[in-house]
Design an enzyme around this catalytic site. Sequence first.
Site, short mmCIF file in Angstrom:
data_model
loop_
_atom_site.label_atom_id
_atom_site.label_comp_id
_atom_site.label_asym_id
_atom_site.label_seq_id
_atom_site.Cartn_x
_atom_site.Cartn_y
_atom_site.Cartn_z
N HIS A 205 0.82 -1.21 0.00
CA HIS A 205 0.00 0.00 0.00
C HIS A 205 0.85 1.27 0.00
O HIS A 205 1.97 1.28 0.53
CB HIS A 205 -0.89 0.03 1.25
CG HIS A 205 -1.79 -1.14 1.38
ND1 HIS A 205 -2.32 -1.55 2.58
CD2 HIS A 205 -2.27 -2.02 0.45
CE1 HIS A 205 -3.07 -2.63 2.38
NE2 HIS A 205 -3.05 -2.93 1.10
N LYS B 261 6.34 6.29 7.06
CA LYS B 261 5.86 5.38 8.12
C LYS B 261 7.02 4.91 8.98
O LYS B 261 8.08 4.55 8.48
CB LYS B 261 5.18 4.15 7.49
CG LYS B 261 3.97 4.50 6.66
CD LYS B 261 3.47 3.33 5.84
CE LYS B 261 2.35 3.78 4.92
NZ LYS B 261 1.97 2.75 3.92
N TYR C 227 2.37 1.71 13.97
CA TYR C 227 3.23 2.59 13.17
C TYR C 227 2.70 4.02 13.12
O TYR C 227 1.51 4.24 13.12
CB TYR C 227 3.44 2.04 11.75
CG TYR C 227 2.22 1.61 11.01
CD1 TYR C 227 1.53 0.45 11.35
CD2 TYR C 227 1.76 2.34 9.92
CE1 TYR C 227 0.42 0.03 10.64
CE2 TYR C 227 0.66 1.92 9.20
CZ TYR C 227 -0.01 0.77 9.57
OH TYR C 227 -1.10 0.37 8.85
N ASP D 59 -6.73 -6.34 -1.27
CA ASP D 59 -5.33 -6.71 -1.56
C ASP D 59 -5.23 -7.80 -2.61
O ASP D 59 -4.15 -8.06 -3.14
CB ASP D 59 -4.61 -7.12 -0.27
CG ASP D 59 -4.30 -5.90 0.60
OD1 ASP D 59 -3.93 -6.10 1.77
OD2 ASP D 59 -4.44 -4.75 0.11
#
Length: 185
Positions: free
Chosen positions: A62, A72, A132, A168
């Site tokens: 992603h 991130k 995260y 996904d």
Amino acid sequence: MKVIDRCLNGVLLLEPVVHGDHRGFFLESFRRDQLKDLGVAEEFVQDNHSLSAEAGTLRGLHYQKPPAAQGKLVRVTSGAIYDVVVDIRKSSPTFGQWRGFLLTASNFRQLWVPRGFAHGFCTLVPQTEVQYKVDAPYSPEHDCGILWSDPSLAIDWPYSQPVLSDKDKRHPLFNDAEHFESIIE
Ligand SMILES: Cc1cn([C@H]2C[C@H](O)[C@@H](COP(=O)(O)OP(=O)(O)O[C@H]3O[C@H](C)C(=O)[C@H](O)[C@H]3O)O2)c(=O)[nH]c1=O
């Protein structure tokens, strides 16, 4: 916090100082000043936390396209993941390259993934929790993806038939995905 690996023109594998004693351990999981000294000067605006019940759960690949691109800072607080980044910055010398990293609750390692990368992970044990920080808020309309199993990337995922979200299962191939125009977004 120290850098134990640098690769792909901006990705950092980090390791905190762990203070262990007879009770257990203490560590600083986030220090903005130390990250800035290591070259991660971004201001984080959102914390994410996901739990994947089964081993072999794959989330990714992603990214959010500009102007909502996200950096991130990833860590595992329960279980273990094989964490993968793909450089999708057209002007980068490592464009189209990927790397995988073992992040576990017991190695305490963190991964800094700058803007301009697709990101995904595959869990290695049940009940894995990933937390995260991101430096831009969630923007569904800018949410993009690349198919995890794209043969042109040939990522050596630890599971050949992972647990996937419907989303996904349907991402475009790397060559058909939207890439970033430059390194600096
Ligand atoms: C990413 C995100 C999702 N959501 C909502 C949207 C869905 O209702 C639900 C699950 O979203 P999704 O299936 O996109 O979650 P993941 O598959 O874990 O996505 C993440 O997986 C890989 C590893 C990433 O690097 C991204 O951070 C992120 O895309 O949470 C939010 O409310 N805020 C958010 O920031």
